[in-house]
Design a protein around this motif. Structure first.
Motif, PDB file in Angstrom:
ATOM      1  N   LEU A  72       0.868  -1.177   0.000  1.00 22.09           N
ATOM      2  CA  LEU A  72       0.000   0.000   0.000  1.00 22.09           C
ATOM      3  C   LEU A  72       0.900   1.220   0.000  1.00 22.09           C
ATOM      4  O   LEU A  72       1.539   1.530   1.007  1.00 22.09           O
ATOM      5  CB  LEU A  72      -0.913   0.006   1.224  1.00 22.09           C
ATOM      6  CG  LEU A  72      -1.928   1.128   1.306  1.00 22.09           C
ATOM      7  CD1 LEU A  72      -2.887   1.084   0.110  1.00 22.09           C
ATOM      8  CD2 LEU A  72      -2.727   1.034   2.582  1.00 22.09           C
ATOM      9  N   GLY A 120      -6.101   0.218   2.510  1.00 24.95           N
ATOM     10  CA  GLY A 120      -6.479   0.810   1.228  1.00 24.95           C
ATOM     11  C   GLY A 120      -7.947   1.170   1.092  1.00 24.95           C
ATOM     12  O   GLY A 120      -8.353   1.740   0.083  1.00 24.95           O
ATOM     13  N   GLU A 121      -8.739   0.864   2.105  1.00 24.33           N
ATOM     14  CA  GLU A 121     -10.157   1.219   2.093  1.00 24.33           C
ATOM     15  C   GLU A 121     -10.531   1.840   3.429  1.00 24.33           C
ATOM     16  O   GLU A 121     -11.274   1.247   4.213  1.00 24.33           O
ATOM     17  CB  GLU A 121     -11.010  -0.022   1.821  1.00 24.33           C
ATOM     18  CG  GLU A 121     -10.755  -0.619   0.453  1.00 24.33           C
ATOM     19  CD  GLU A 121     -11.647  -1.813   0.171  1.00 24.33           C
ATOM     20  OE1 GLU A 121     -12.788  -1.842   0.668  1.00 24.33           O
ATOM     21  OE2 GLU A 121     -11.189  -2.708  -0.542  1.00 24.33           O
ATOM     22  N   TRP A 135      -9.795  10.022   0.629  1.00 23.27           N
ATOM     23  CA  TRP A 135      -8.776   9.061   0.219  1.00 23.27           C
ATOM     24  C   TRP A 135      -8.509   9.376  -1.245  1.00 23.27           C
ATOM     25  O   TRP A 135      -9.287   9.008  -2.124  1.00 23.27           O
ATOM     26  CB  TRP A 135      -9.290   7.655   0.427  1.00 23.27           C
ATOM     27  CG  TRP A 135      -8.329   6.556   0.117  1.00 23.27           C
ATOM     28  CD1 TRP A 135      -8.461   5.630  -0.869  1.00 23.27           C
ATOM     29  CD2 TRP A 135      -7.125   6.231   0.801  1.00 23.27           C
ATOM     30  NE1 TRP A 135      -7.415   4.747  -0.832  1.00 23.27           N
ATOM     31  CE2 TRP A 135      -6.578   5.082   0.190  1.00 23.27           C
ATOM     32  CE3 TRP A 135      -6.447   6.796   1.884  1.00 23.27           C
ATOM     33  CZ2 TRP A 135      -5.380   4.515   0.617  1.00 23.27           C
ATOM     34  CZ3 TRP A 135      -5.264   6.224   2.308  1.00 23.27           C
ATOM     35  CH2 TRP A 135      -4.744   5.095   1.682  1.00 23.27           C
TER      36      TRP A 135
END
Length: 138
Positions: A72, A120-121, A135
């Motif tokens: 990431l 990532g979420e 984001w």
């Protein structure tokens, strides 16, 4: 590549980001244990504290319990810093050097909790009602 960004001007101090953070990581709604912190200063100034992935925690750790996860990437193309809980001895050195004071030590588990951007979420972004958090892919 992505980056977690904040806009303090639109934060309504609902603490939803903190609560959803603890739900996502610990299956409990407890804003005081979030990996993101919303401060309220008088009279009505809201400040969101987030991990800026500076790596000072990793530099300070005598046990090398922090590592960069290059799966990431941030916008600076560096991996995010994550905590290997098996290596952490709970000394708190990392907490002392955190420039945003978002890294907190929890005595009941004898270690800090660090933002991992929900791999990532980020759930804090997903549930922020005013889009004070974003984001951004870049």
């Amino acid at each position: 590549m992505a980056r977690l960004t904040k806009n303090d001007n639109v934060c309504i101090h609902c603490h939803r980001c903190e609560a959803i953070c603890t739900w996502a990581h610990e299956s409990a709604f407890n804003p005081k244990r979030g990996r993101i912190i919303v401060d309220l200063e008088f009279p009505d100034v809201h400040k969101i504290r987030i991990c800026i992935q500076c790596g000072r925690c990793a530099d300070a750790c005598p046990m090398d319990a922090f590592y960069q996860d290059f799966n990431l990437l941030t916008t600076s193309e560096q991996g995010i810093f994550r905590l290997d809980e098996d290596k952490c001895v709970g000394c708190g050195e990392c907490v002392q050097v955190c420039p945003t004071n978002v890294l907190q030590f929890f005595p009941d588990i004898r270690m800090p909790r660090k933002c991992d951007f929900c791999l990532g979420e980020p759930q804090c972004v997903k549930y922020c009602p005013t889009h004070a958090l974003s984001w951004a892919l870049g």
